[in-house]
Design a protein around this motif. Structure first.
Motif, mmCIF file in Angstrom:
data_model
loop_
_atom_site.group_PDB
_atom_site.id
_atom_site.type_symbol
_atom_site.label_atom_id
_atom_site.label_comp_id
_atom_site.label_asym_id
_atom_site.label_seq_id
_atom_site.Cartn_x
_atom_site.Cartn_y
_atom_site.Cartn_z
ATOM 1 N N UNK A 1 0.832 -1.204 0.000
ATOM 2 C CA UNK A 1 0.000 0.000 0.000
ATOM 3 C C UNK A 1 0.864 1.250 0.000
ATOM 4 N N UNK A 2 0.298 2.321 -0.544
ATOM 5 C CA UNK A 2 0.995 3.607 -0.542
ATOM 6 C C UNK A 2 1.138 4.166 0.864
ATOM 7 N N UNK A 3 0.376 3.652 1.822
ATOM 8 C CA UNK A 3 0.444 4.157 3.197
ATOM 9 C C UNK A 3 1.636 3.608 3.967
ATOM 10 N N UNK A 4 2.286 2.572 3.444
ATOM 11 C CA UNK A 4 3.430 1.991 4.154
ATOM 12 C C UNK A 4 4.623 2.931 4.104
ATOM 13 N N UNK A 5 5.249 3.101 5.257
ATOM 14 C CA UNK A 5 6.426 3.946 5.378
ATOM 15 C C UNK A 5 7.391 3.248 6.337
ATOM 16 N N UNK A 6 8.589 2.853 5.883
ATOM 17 C CA UNK A 6 9.519 2.141 6.768
ATOM 18 C C UNK A 6 9.827 2.903 8.052
ATOM 19 N N UNK A 7 9.972 4.210 7.957
ATOM 20 C CA UNK A 7 10.267 5.004 9.153
ATOM 21 C C UNK A 7 9.067 5.004 10.106
ATOM 22 N N UNK A 8 7.860 5.061 9.566
ATOM 23 C CA UNK A 8 6.683 5.059 10.423
ATOM 24 C C UNK A 8 6.541 3.721 11.147
ATOM 25 N N UNK A 9 6.885 2.632 10.464
ATOM 26 C CA UNK A 9 6.860 1.326 11.114
ATOM 27 C C UNK A 9 7.889 1.257 12.230
ATOM 28 N N UNK A 10 9.079 1.761 11.970
ATOM 29 C CA UNK A 10 10.116 1.783 12.997
ATOM 30 C C UNK A 10 9.673 2.591 14.206
ATOM 31 N N UNK A 11 9.111 3.757 13.979
ATOM 32 C CA UNK A 11 8.641 4.605 15.076
ATOM 33 C C UNK A 11 7.504 3.945 15.851
ATOM 34 N N UNK A 12 6.602 3.244 15.146
ATOM 35 C CA UNK A 12 5.475 2.596 15.815
ATOM 36 C C UNK A 12 5.959 1.509 16.765
ATOM 37 N N UNK A 13 6.915 0.714 16.339
ATOM 38 C CA UNK A 13 7.430 -0.360 17.194
ATOM 39 C C UNK A 13 8.187 0.210 18.384
ATOM 40 N N UNK A 14 9.067 1.174 18.140
ATOM 41 C CA UNK A 14 9.829 1.769 19.240
ATOM 42 C C UNK A 14 8.915 2.512 20.203
ATOM 43 N N UNK A 15 7.898 3.216 19.670
ATOM 44 C CA UNK A 15 6.975 3.940 20.532
ATOM 45 C C UNK A 15 6.165 3.016 21.426
ATOM 46 N N UNK A 16 5.754 1.855 20.896
ATOM 47 C CA UNK A 16 5.005 0.887 21.695
ATOM 48 C C UNK A 16 5.852 0.378 22.852
ATOM 49 N N UNK A 17 7.100 0.007 22.577
ATOM 50 C CA UNK A 17 7.968 -0.469 23.647
ATOM 51 C C UNK A 17 8.298 0.650 24.631
ATOM 52 N N UNK A 18 8.509 1.852 24.118
ATOM 53 C CA UNK A 18 8.806 2.974 25.001
ATOM 54 C C UNK A 18 7.648 3.310 25.916
ATOM 55 N N UNK A 19 6.412 3.234 25.412
ATOM 56 C CA UNK A 19 5.238 3.528 26.237
ATOM 57 C C UNK A 19 5.145 2.544 27.410
ATOM 58 N N UNK A 20 5.346 1.259 27.130
ATOM 59 C CA UNK A 20 5.227 0.260 28.190
ATOM 60 C C UNK A 20 6.367 0.389 29.193
ATOM 61 N N UNK A 21 7.568 0.676 28.723
ATOM 62 C CA UNK A 21 8.687 0.860 29.648
ATOM 63 C C UNK A 21 8.453 2.064 30.555
ATOM 64 N N UNK A 22 7.953 3.160 29.986
ATOM 65 C CA UNK A 22 7.675 4.352 30.790
ATOM 66 C C UNK A 22 6.566 4.084 31.798
ATOM 67 N N UNK A 23 5.526 3.341 31.392
ATOM 68 C CA UNK A 23 4.432 3.033 32.307
ATOM 69 C C UNK A 23 4.902 2.147 33.457
ATOM 70 N N UNK A 24 5.754 1.172 33.168
ATOM 71 C CA UNK A 24 6.288 0.315 34.229
ATOM 72 C C UNK A 24 7.097 1.134 35.224
ATOM 73 N N UNK A 25 7.891 2.048 34.717
ATOM 74 C CA UNK A 25 8.700 2.889 35.597
ATOM 75 C C UNK A 25 7.810 3.802 36.435
ATOM 76 N N UNK A 26 6.819 4.439 35.801
ATOM 77 C CA UNK A 26 5.930 5.334 36.544
ATOM 78 C C UNK A 26 5.143 4.566 37.603
ATOM 79 N N UNK A 27 4.716 3.339 37.280
ATOM 80 C CA UNK A 27 3.983 2.539 38.261
ATOM 81 C C UNK A 27 4.873 2.147 39.432
ATOM 82 N N UNK A 28 6.134 1.810 39.154
ATOM 83 C CA UNK A 28 7.055 1.456 40.240
ATOM 84 C C UNK A 28 7.311 2.644 41.157
ATOM 85 N N UNK A 29 7.473 3.824 40.584
ATOM 86 C CA UNK A 29 7.705 5.018 41.399
ATOM 87 C C UNK A 29 6.477 5.320 42.252
#
Length: 738
Positions: A336-364
């Protein structure tokens, strides 16, 4: 006339527009200017009575909102007579007080208060009940209809005021909603924005009176007097208790009664969160090792597990991140024309970053973190999106188009086309998106131009260049909008050159510096709610300079200059889904350059690259017209050649590193040749030479897993590296001497 209705005296024209609609306010102001004010009478208990020349009678009891007023006219809900009663009462109090300085000239106010001259729609949503009514000061009387007094907070409303303004069933509903501990973003009183505002997960509450909760406006279907008003008051109380005098805050709403959530339930949520983080890391490990181009069936079990755990936790923003990642994987597989390699990279990193930040905030928050750890930027519940409903039905809503993005696939099997129209809500400064997609026509069938496909009974091109007034809208948590097809509940009006005049921060900005500051102060994207359209803003333009067409990049670029002489780089890329966008923008720039119709504002998605602001335009507002670029027909023309200025060296290096990582994610680390590591180490050395030693060290550490695919720890290194490089790419860094 006794000036004892302080709640009515402080209602400005802008507040009346929000509480009713612009059509009623405009007509009422016009009749006041023509001397058609009603005859007023006031009872001993404060009830106001207005009698009009045509025999219509309107009554507003003390402590009641405009929706609770009684009127003998034929309107089933709000009407102009209620607005006229308020304006006439304000004028009477001003005259009675003998103010030395006359108040607003009603004819002038009519032009300022009316917003785009909308029609007189009516509303029958229930309002609030009575609450406290302190006597107004002489300053309030003198400035009736204007923001009066100094700073104040809705936290000043006590439990008695809530009980008087809201029904017992409504308060019980608010308690139930608060038990989910939603997070609210608060904007306190300011002289230039005197309505304190609470942005709840699914709606926005604004307080237009410091004396009455009946005049609190919510954009949910009820419009006011709803459970969200109580939630907003409790949110302001929580902010005041945490830091007295704080103007803006992000707080977790705690119910006024014990919520009954025991330690076992909290422990269960924590266990689900950790299981979810582990499942996402496993998914990331498989993607990095085998590549995102692997068969969708190979990824389906891990994606299904992540979706299930996110649903069990009720994490709306995690679910939205997973959906965005899955959509990019589908688009890649279907070419599809909507596919963007950089957007896929950002989506995966953002998902992992969100969960890591939430785990840290919950621990604090639970006290299990170390004493030296800094406090998290946001609560874990807001990072995850806990307690957020799927969608909410909205009240009378006005939307102003900010343009559209259209896309179209090639001729492969399963090809599709679609569009996303961006709308601004001038009341809340929020952005929503209306999206549609269609399969492309078969070769034998006549192709329907994308701009002529119909949405909500209107051609896409027309709707993308319109203002919409509707009572049939529903908004999802991610900002996607659905509008019912009933024509009686929705009006579509042309987008006038004045349609963006009422837009203000955090949506519209007058200078490049103020927009850059707003972006710099925002939390990282991986911590913010996942929205259908991210970072969409309107920027005022004083001049356009040095524009041209870069044939190699298929991009038209121009320098937008603001009133302070600072520059924003405009980049308009050619797209098969929007074949006329570049030609339309070039025509506008050429006209402005020749001294014709000047460009006043541009709406588009923005980013900061190397400290410089860049915008991808969606719509342009000139002095005479509004132009939605995607809706324009292609018009072959000769464009002046030009090359956009290169980004700062450190931004270019970080961008190259991210492009390399996006390529590796697509191909898989196990499929890389030995030359891949050599190229990465060359980039690492270049980063070190540019003075970015820390970034180079992070890249070297991540490369340790390049040989046989990353394990759990190495997968974490990859997402951290992606987020770090993205920050370096946007930062304004100075070159290292020598």
């Amino acid at each position: 006339m006794k000036a004892d209705r302080a709640d009515l005296l402080e209602l400005t024209p802008e507040a009346l527009v929000a509480l009713a609609n612009a059509g009623f306010v405009k007509r009422a102001q016009k009749e006041m200017a023509e001397g058609k004010a009603p005859a007023l009478a006031q009872d001993a208990d404060g009830t106001l009575h207005a009698t009009y020349a045509d025999g219509t009678r309107t009554s507003l009891a003390a402590g009641r909102s405009l929706r609770d007023a009684a009127c003998s006219c034929i309107a089933s809900g709000l009407c102009r007579h209620r607005i006229l009663l308020v304006l006439a009462y304000q004028q009477s109090c001003r005259d009675g007080a003998g103010a030395a300085q006359p108040a607003h000239d009603t004819a002038a106010v009519a032009g300022e208060g009316a917003r785009a001259g909308l029609d007189e729609s009516t509303s029958d949503s229930p309002g609030g009940n009575a609450d406290r009514q302190p006597a107004p000061s002489s300053d309030t009387v003198a400035e009736a209809g204007t923001p009066a007094g100094g700073p104040w907070s809705p936290a000043d409303f006590d439990d008695a005021a809530l009980q008087a303004a809201l029904r017992p069933a409504t308060l019980r509903q608010a308690v139930e909603l608060a038990r989910a501990r939603p997070v609210a973003k608060l904007a306190g009183w300011r002289a230039q924005a005197p309505a304190p505002t609470a942005h709840l997960p699914m709606c926005t509450v604004r307080f237009f009176s410091r004396h009455s909760l009946g005049h609190a406006r919510c954009d949910c279907q009820e419009g006011g007097g709803c459970a969200h008003v109580a939630l907003a008051v409790w949110a302001f109380r929580a902010a005041a208790a945490r830091q007295p005098g704080q103007t803006d805050a992000t707080v977790e709403i705690v119910p006024p009664e014990p919520d009954g959530i025991d330690a076992a339930a909290r422990l269960a949520d924590a266990q689900v969160l950790r299981a979810l983080a582990a499942a996402v890391d496993a998914l990331a490990g498989q993607l990095w090792a085998e590549g995102s181009a692997q068969a969708p069936l190979a990824l389906a079990p891990r994606l299904g597990l992540v979706r299930s755990l996110a649903a069990d936790l009720g994490a709306a923003w995690v679910s939205a991140d997973v959906d965005a990642l899955a959509a990019q994987l589908r688009d890649q597989d279907s070419r599809s024309a909507r596919y963007d390699p950089r957007r896929l990279l950002d989506a995966l990193a953002g998902l992992q970053g969100r969960l890591a930040a939430a785990l840290w905030a919950a621990d604090v928050a639970d006290g299990t973190g170390t004493a030296r750890q800094p406090q998290p930027l946001l609560p874990a519940r807001q990072i995850l999106g806990l307690g957020i409903k799927g969608e909410v039905t909205l009240d009378h809503l006005k939307l102003v188009s900010l343009g559209a993005a259209m896309w179209a696939d090639g001729g492969h099997p399963g090809a599709a086309c679609g569009a996303a129209i961006a709308f601004a809500d001038p009341d809340t400064m929020g952005v929503v998106a209306l999206e549609r997609s269609w399969p492309k026509a078969e070769a034998a069938a006549p192709a329907v131009p994308l701009a002529q496909r119909r949405i909500v009974g209107n051609p896409l091109g027309k709707l993308a260049a319109s203002q919409v007034v509707t009572r049939a809208a529903r908004r999802r948590a991610n900002g996607l909008l659905e509008i019912g097809s009933g024509t009686r509940q929705t009006n579509v009006l042309p987008l006038s050159p004045q349609a963006w005049n009422d837009l203000r921060p955090p949506l519209a900005f007058a200078t490049v510096a103020s927009l850059r500051r707003h972006l710099a102060q925002a939390a990282p994207s991986c911590l913010l709610p996942r929205q259908a359209i991210q970072h969409l803003h309107v920027l005022s333009v004083a001049d356009v300079a040095h524009w041209g067409w870069d044939a190699a990049a298929q991009t038209l670029h121009a320098n937008l200059m603001d009133a302070e002489g600072q520059c924003c780089l405009l980049r308009c890329r050619h797209s098969s889904g929007m074949p006329g966008a570049v030609d339309a923008l070039a025509g506008l720039l050429r006209s402005a350059e020749a001294g014709g119709d000047p460009v006043l504002r541009v709406a588009g998605t923005v980013r900061v690259l190397g400290g410089a602001l860049e915008m991808e335009p969606l719509a342009v507002m000139t002095q005479a017209r509004a132009v939605v670029l995607a809706a324009q027909a292609a018009n072959a023309t000769t464009l002046p050649a030009g090359i956009a200025p290169p980004p700062a060296p450190h931004a270019a290096l970080a961008g190259n590193a991210l492009a390399l990582l996006a390529q590796w994610l697509r191909e898989g680390l196990r499929n890389q040749r030995p030359t891949a590591a050599e190229r990465a180490r060359e980039l690492s050395a270049a980063l070190a030479r540019a003075g970015l030693e820390g970034t180079a060290q992070r890249m070297e550490a991540a490369l340790a897993g390049l040989g046989g695919g990353p394990g759990a720890s190495v997968a974490a290194d990859w997402w951290q590296l992606v987020l770090w490089l993205a920050e370096v790419e946007s930062a304004a860094l100075h070159p290292v001497p020598g």
